[in-house]
Design an enzyme around this catalytic site. Sequence first.
Site, mmCIF file in Angstrom:
data_model
loop_
_atom_site.group_PDB
_atom_site.id
_atom_site.type_symbol
_atom_site.label_atom_id
_atom_site.label_comp_id
_atom_site.label_asym_id
_atom_site.label_seq_id
_atom_site.Cartn_x
_atom_site.Cartn_y
_atom_site.Cartn_z
ATOM 1 N N HIS A 170 10.610 -35.137 19.971
ATOM 2 C CA HIS A 170 9.294 -34.746 20.504
ATOM 3 C C HIS A 170 8.511 -33.869 19.536
ATOM 4 O O HIS A 170 7.306 -33.707 19.683
ATOM 5 C CB HIS A 170 9.426 -34.105 21.904
ATOM 6 C CG HIS A 170 9.801 -32.659 21.922
ATOM 7 N ND1 HIS A 170 11.077 -32.216 22.189
ATOM 8 C CD2 HIS A 170 9.061 -31.547 21.702
ATOM 9 C CE1 HIS A 170 11.088 -30.889 22.145
ATOM 10 N NE2 HIS A 170 9.896 -30.458 21.846
ATOM 11 N N ASP A 217 16.096 -37.440 22.628
ATOM 12 C CA ASP A 217 15.151 -36.546 21.944
ATOM 13 C C ASP A 217 15.779 -36.030 20.647
ATOM 14 O O ASP A 217 16.164 -34.870 20.550
ATOM 15 C CB ASP A 217 14.785 -35.388 22.892
ATOM 16 C CG ASP A 217 13.643 -34.545 22.361
ATOM 17 O OD1 ASP A 217 12.992 -34.970 21.383
ATOM 18 O OD2 ASP A 217 13.412 -33.456 22.928
ATOM 19 N N SER A 313 12.102 -25.651 19.814
ATOM 20 C CA SER A 313 12.506 -27.057 19.898
ATOM 21 C C SER A 313 13.011 -27.613 18.585
ATOM 22 O O SER A 313 12.490 -27.282 17.525
ATOM 23 C CB SER A 313 11.316 -27.917 20.318
ATOM 24 O OG SER A 313 11.214 -27.901 21.695
ATOM 25 N N GLY A 314 13.986 -28.479 18.701
ATOM 26 C CA GLY A 314 14.560 -29.119 17.520
ATOM 27 C C GLY A 314 15.616 -28.264 16.859
ATOM 28 O O GLY A 314 16.459 -28.762 16.125
HETATM 29 N N1 ARG Z 1 10.002 -28.064 24.218
HETATM 30 C C1 ARG Z 1 10.038 -26.772 23.644
HETATM 31 C C2 ARG Z 1 9.482 -26.777 22.245
HETATM 32 O O1 ARG Z 1 8.785 -27.693 21.897
HETATM 33 C C3 ARG Z 1 11.385 -26.131 23.754
HETATM 34 C C4 ARG Z 1 11.569 -25.648 25.097
HETATM 35 C C5 ARG Z 1 12.882 -25.070 25.383
HETATM 36 N N2 ARG Z 1 12.697 -24.510 26.687
HETATM 37 C C6 ARG Z 1 13.588 -23.849 27.336
HETATM 38 N N3 ARG Z 1 13.299 -23.329 28.456
HETATM 39 N N4 ARG Z 1 14.783 -23.684 26.845
HETATM 40 O O2 ARG Z 1 9.587 -25.838 21.501
#
Ligand code: ARG
Length: 366
Positions: A170, A217, A313-314
């Site tokens: 993503h 993902d 993320s990632g």
């Molecule tokens: N989707 C988020 C990002 O793009 C990461 C989210 C992780 N969230 C969580 N509550 N652990 O950075």
Amino acid sequence: MSTDVGSAGHSRTAAPVSRPVRVSGQHGVLQVFTAAVWRTMCSEDWKGHHANVACGQLGFPSYVSSDTLRVDLLEEQFQGDFVSINHLLSDDKVTALHHAVYMREECASGRVVTLKCTACGLRTGYSARIVGGNMSSLAQWPWQASLQFQGYHLCGGSIITPLWIVTAAHCVYDLYLPKSWTIQVGLVSLLDSPAPSYLVEKIIYHSKYKPKRLGNDIALMKLAVPLTFNEMTQPICLPNSEENFPDGKMCWTSGWGSTEEGGDASPVLNHAAVPLISNKICNHRDVYGGIISPSMVCAGYLKGGVDSCQGDSGGPLVCQERRLWKLVGATSFGIGCADVNKPGVYTRITSFLDWIHEQLERDLKT
Ligand code: ARG
């Protein structure tokens, strides 16, 4: 051969596998898929050349170490079926292991082969001292990368080889522009860092990535030039096949993501200790109510308070196994951050080992 499923603990698989070589379990034993079964490699007739072939099939240019282990010290599931190298084949004939083995009921040597294709998972430059708050020190998470789009930190990533970074699909799916991304490693502060930026040569995201449900993902970024490893920059180990990380095990996540829900990215690298949560609990109706697939892993606290967040993320979810640090997850999503009953959800790396090896091997051949 019958589809003999269920013979206690044996990894019997009727379906053909895409990658007939794997490194399995807590010891990293070499297994070859022949005649519909994963079989463990006996040590007799095993040579360095074969180790290079095995690692080549896994997408690594050569092997780092290969040892032997007594069969009785193996997990039971790897003690049932064996192969050994066909010693009649000369080295130049052995280009794929699954075409170069005999089936065996037992190992004549009483020992099997363990294999390591890359040096990883050690943080030599870090000595544990008290860390102020949650801020990380240099060399504490030497595999952590900052993935920057047009110069802005957007996501985290984990170094697995000098050329490859694991991240989340993503992060790159809507920004599939290798030239617009740069990567920084070996740094804590994003603001006053002398750390150089690395250019990205290519981006590969999982072909079955599902943007809505965040299934599969996972993505890889290949750097234009290889990283030089030092105390601040080190690769994380991939887990082995069939390696289990038990629920409740304390693991660590790190990143430059926001330190509060809705906040900005953090200028400094932070980390948090988060225990693994079983998929059963994570899928409970009060928690994620069924959206957690087997290829996801949850970590954090149902009572909230500690979590990864936007901008992480990632990045890595890592656990330590007998000194070695392993990449168990890639930060994927959550509802809010650190909220009650909404722990962090990570892409489960053991579900994507074949995919990762396939991408690395394909690239090695070109
Ligand atoms: N989707 C988020 C990002 O793009 C990461 C989210 C992780 N969230 C969580 N509550 N652990 O950075």
